[in-house]
Design an enzyme around this catalytic site. Structure first.
Site, PDB file in Angstrom:
ATOM      1  N   LYS A   9       4.133  -4.442  -0.994  1.00 30.21           N
ATOM      2  CA  LYS A   9       2.869  -5.008  -0.816  1.00 30.21           C
ATOM      3  C   LYS A   9       2.713  -6.280  -1.111  1.00 30.21           C
ATOM      4  O   LYS A   9       3.620  -6.716  -2.309  1.00 30.21           O
ATOM      5  CB  LYS A   9       1.684  -3.778  -1.253  1.00 30.21           C
ATOM      6  CG  LYS A   9       1.954  -2.496  -0.579  1.00 30.21           C
ATOM      7  CD  LYS A   9       0.868  -1.648  -0.802  1.00 30.21           C
ATOM      8  CE  LYS A   9       0.963  -0.228  -0.277  1.00 30.21           C
ATOM      9  NZ  LYS A   9      -0.086   0.752  -0.868  1.00 30.21           N
ATOM     10  N   TYR A  49      -2.197   2.204   9.178  1.00 33.54           N
ATOM     11  CA  TYR A  49      -3.185   2.923   7.970  1.00 33.54           C
ATOM     12  C   TYR A  49      -4.131   3.897   8.914  1.00 33.54           C
ATOM     13  O   TYR A  49      -5.119   3.979   8.624  1.00 33.54           O
ATOM     14  CB  TYR A  49      -3.707   2.070   7.060  1.00 33.54           C
ATOM     15  CG  TYR A  49      -2.861   1.754   6.100  1.00 33.54           C
ATOM     16  CD1 TYR A  49      -2.381   2.773   5.159  1.00 33.54           C
ATOM     17  CD2 TYR A  49      -2.565   0.497   5.893  1.00 33.54           C
ATOM     18  CE1 TYR A  49      -1.518   2.390   4.362  1.00 33.54           C
ATOM     19  CE2 TYR A  49      -1.646   0.135   4.709  1.00 33.54           C
ATOM     20  CZ  TYR A  49      -1.202   1.125   3.911  1.00 33.54           C
ATOM     21  OH  TYR A  49      -0.434   0.958   2.710  1.00 33.54           O
ATOM     22  N   PHE A  57     -11.933   2.934   1.261  1.00 36.82           N
ATOM     23  CA  PHE A  57     -11.086   1.807   0.781  1.00 36.82           C
ATOM     24  C   PHE A  57     -10.472   1.032   2.060  1.00 36.82           C
ATOM     25  O   PHE A  57      -9.629   0.227   1.901  1.00 36.82           O
ATOM     26  CB  PHE A  57     -10.289   2.416  -0.222  1.00 36.82           C
ATOM     27  CG  PHE A  57      -9.298   3.347   0.391  1.00 36.82           C
ATOM     28  CD1 PHE A  57      -8.242   3.361   1.342  1.00 36.82           C
ATOM     29  CD2 PHE A  57      -9.715   4.926  -0.138  1.00 36.82           C
ATOM     30  CE1 PHE A  57      -7.419   4.562   1.486  1.00 36.82           C
ATOM     31  CE2 PHE A  57      -8.995   5.806   0.189  1.00 36.82           C
ATOM     32  CZ  PHE A  57      -7.909   5.712   1.248  1.00 36.82           C
ATOM     33  N   ARG A 102       5.219   2.707  -9.573  1.00 28.82           N
ATOM     34  CA  ARG A 102       3.881   2.593  -9.849  1.00 28.82           C
ATOM     35  C   ARG A 102       3.613   2.775 -11.213  1.00 28.82           C
ATOM     36  O   ARG A 102       2.872   2.069 -11.660  1.00 28.82           O
ATOM     37  CB  ARG A 102       3.157   3.242  -8.928  1.00 28.82           C
ATOM     38  CG  ARG A 102       3.031   2.956  -7.173  1.00 28.82           C
ATOM     39  CD  ARG A 102       2.384   3.840  -6.327  1.00 28.82           C
ATOM     40  NE  ARG A 102       2.139   3.529  -5.086  1.00 28.82           N
ATOM     41  CZ  ARG A 102       1.872   4.251  -4.275  1.00 28.82           C
ATOM     42  NH1 ARG A 102       1.769   5.582  -4.496  1.00 28.82           N
ATOM     43  NH2 ARG A 102       1.703   4.018  -3.013  1.00 28.82           N
ATOM     44  N   ASN A 112      -1.214  -1.237  -5.371  1.00 25.80           N
ATOM     45  CA  ASN A 112      -0.112  -0.241  -5.975  1.00 25.80           C
ATOM     46  C   ASN A 112       1.331  -0.408  -5.211  1.00 25.80           C
ATOM     47  O   ASN A 112       2.004   0.157  -5.495  1.00 25.80           O
ATOM     48  CB  ASN A 112      -0.648   1.172  -5.665  1.00 25.80           C
ATOM     49  CG  ASN A 112      -0.725   1.684  -4.180  1.00 25.80           C
ATOM     50  OD1 ASN A 112      -0.392   0.681  -3.487  1.00 25.80           O
ATOM     51  ND2 ASN A 112      -1.124   2.822  -3.802  1.00 25.80           N
ATOM     52  N   HIS A 115       4.524   1.049  -0.375  1.00 27.33           N
ATOM     53  CA  HIS A 115       4.227   2.173   0.310  1.00 27.33           C
ATOM     54  C   HIS A 115       5.447   2.746   0.640  1.00 27.33           C
ATOM     55  O   HIS A 115       6.403   2.257   0.718  1.00 27.33           O
ATOM     56  CB  HIS A 115       3.592   1.562   1.833  1.00 27.33           C
ATOM     57  CG  HIS A 115       3.691   2.803   2.824  1.00 27.33           C
ATOM     58  ND1 HIS A 115       2.631   3.663   3.017  1.00 27.33           N
ATOM     59  CD2 HIS A 115       4.519   3.024   3.863  1.00 27.33           C
ATOM     60  CE1 HIS A 115       3.071   4.471   4.023  1.00 27.33           C
ATOM     61  NE2 HIS A 115       4.302   4.229   4.402  1.00 27.33           N
ATOM     62  N   GLU A 126       6.377   5.353  11.550  1.00 25.94           N
ATOM     63  CA  GLU A 126       6.228   4.228  11.000  1.00 25.94           C
ATOM     64  C   GLU A 126       7.233   3.197  11.236  1.00 25.94           C
ATOM     65  O   GLU A 126       7.314   1.956  11.308  1.00 25.94           O
ATOM     66  CB  GLU A 126       5.957   4.337   9.393  1.00 25.94           C
ATOM     67  CG  GLU A 126       4.504   4.923   9.108  1.00 25.94           C
ATOM     68  CD  GLU A 126       4.550   5.357   7.685  1.00 25.94           C
ATOM     69  OE1 GLU A 126       5.376   5.187   6.840  1.00 25.94           O
ATOM     70  OE2 GLU A 126       3.393   6.114   7.263  1.00 25.94           O
TER      71      GLU A 126
HETATM   72  P1  DAT Z   1      -0.007   6.585  -0.836  1.00 22.58           P
HETATM   73  O1  DAT Z   1       0.172   5.102  -0.792  1.00 22.58           O
HETATM   74  O2  DAT Z   1       0.488   7.116  -2.283  1.00 22.58           O
HETATM   75  O3  DAT Z   1       0.562   7.723   0.284  1.00 22.58           O
HETATM   76  P2  DAT Z   1      -2.684   6.971   0.431  1.00 22.58           P
HETATM   77  O4  DAT Z   1      -1.956   7.406   1.615  1.00 22.58           O
HETATM   78  O5  DAT Z   1      -3.565   8.138   0.111  1.00 22.58           O
HETATM   79  O6  DAT Z   1      -1.748   6.909  -0.731  1.00 22.58           O
HETATM   80  O7  DAT Z   1      -3.463   5.871   0.571  1.00 22.58           O
HETATM   81  C1  DAT Z   1      -3.058   4.937   1.238  1.00 22.58           C
HETATM   82  C2  DAT Z   1      -3.267   3.417   0.431  1.00 22.58           C
HETATM   83  O8  DAT Z   1      -4.598   3.379   0.475  1.00 22.58           O
HETATM   84  C3  DAT Z   1      -2.832   3.665  -1.057  1.00 22.58           C
HETATM   85  O9  DAT Z   1      -1.319   3.250  -1.116  1.00 22.58           O
HETATM   86  C4  DAT Z   1      -3.715   2.541  -1.710  1.00 22.58           C
HETATM   87  C5  DAT Z   1      -4.954   2.742  -0.915  1.00 22.58           C
HETATM   88  N1  DAT Z   1      -5.969   3.761  -1.460  1.00 22.58           N
HETATM   89  C6  DAT Z   1      -5.943   5.242  -1.392  1.00 22.58           C
HETATM   90  N2  DAT Z   1      -6.865   5.578  -2.161  1.00 22.58           N
HETATM   91  C7  DAT Z   1      -7.577   4.667  -2.521  1.00 22.58           C
HETATM   92  C8  DAT Z   1      -8.706   4.863  -3.646  1.00 22.58           C
HETATM   93  N3  DAT Z   1      -9.401   5.570  -3.987  1.00 22.58           N
HETATM   94  N4  DAT Z   1      -9.181   3.431  -3.816  1.00 22.58           N
HETATM   95  C9  DAT Z   1      -8.569   2.294  -3.353  1.00 22.58           C
HETATM   96  N5  DAT Z   1      -7.513   2.343  -2.863  1.00 22.58           N
HETATM   97  C10 DAT Z   1      -7.029   3.497  -2.290  1.00 22.58           C
HETATM   98 MG    MG Z   2       0.263   7.568   2.402  1.00 20.94          MG
END
Ligand code: DAT
Ligand code: MG
Length: 152
Positions: A9, A49, A57, A102, A112, A115, A126
């Site tokens: 990212k 996404y 978020f 991470r 973070n 991805h 994807e």
């Molecule tokens: P991951 O990337 O671990 O698969 P995810 O699919 O739940 O996590 O979410 C996609 C992205 O969205 C994640 O990398 C960062 C952002 N995100 C998720 N939860 C969040 C939150 N509570 N606050 C801010 N950003 C968030």
């Molecule tokens: Mg995810």
């Protein structure tokens, strides 16, 4: 063999962590079969996404991943989807285990760094979005030493 989709990212690209992150996948024994440093069009970010649309978020996430270049990566290996998710660690850097990407490099839940596809189905979806031209198919002699025949 599975192929999974990763992208580094904007925060990690800007922080100069591309090489160290890519190196973690390589040293694990995974095979890099595609890389692309690119700006992310908003429509691609939204398709990628889509499952998060409507969450608090979501808008910030789309803004973040389109704000500066990312490194898109295709990675191949036995159980590559799960192995890559394990190397990446939990979503929030403050909670991710030490030893994970991470957990070792970040302090944020949103910024973070990376991805990784969360299932084989997500990886296929994807990869089609990010690498419509396909990935590279090539053999590496070192694979004979990364896997024992029963792993394959
Ligand atoms: P991951 O990337 O671990 O698969 P995810 O699919 O739940 O996590 O979410 C996609 C992205 O969205 C994640 O990398 C960062 C952002 N995100 C998720 N939860 C969040 C939150 N509570 N606050 C801010 N950003 C968030
Ligand atoms: Mg995810």
């Amino acid at each position: 063999m599975e192929t999974t989709f990763i992208f580094i990212k904007p925060d990690a690209v800007q922080r100069g962590l591309m090489g160290q992150i890519l190196g973690r996948f390589e040293r694990k024994g995974l095979q890099i079969v595609g890389t692309k440093l690119m700006s992310v069009p908003t429509d691609l970010a939204k398709k990628h996404y889509a499952e998060h649309e409507g969450k608090p978020f979501y808008d910030g996430l789309i803004k973040f991943v389109t704000s500066s270049p990312v490194l898109a990566i295709a990675i191949r290996g036995v159980n590559a989807v799960t192995v890559c998710r394990t190397l990446i660690g939990a979503t929030n850097g403050q909670k991710a285990d030490p030893g994970t990407i991470r957990g070792d490099f970040g302090m944020s839940g949103g910024f973070n760094m990376i991805h990784g596809s969360d299932s084989l189905e997500s990886a296929e979806r994807e990869l089609a979005l990010w690498f419509p031209e396909g990935t590279l198919d090539y053999s590496r002699t070192l694979d004979t030493w990364c896997y024992d025949p029963s792993d394959l």
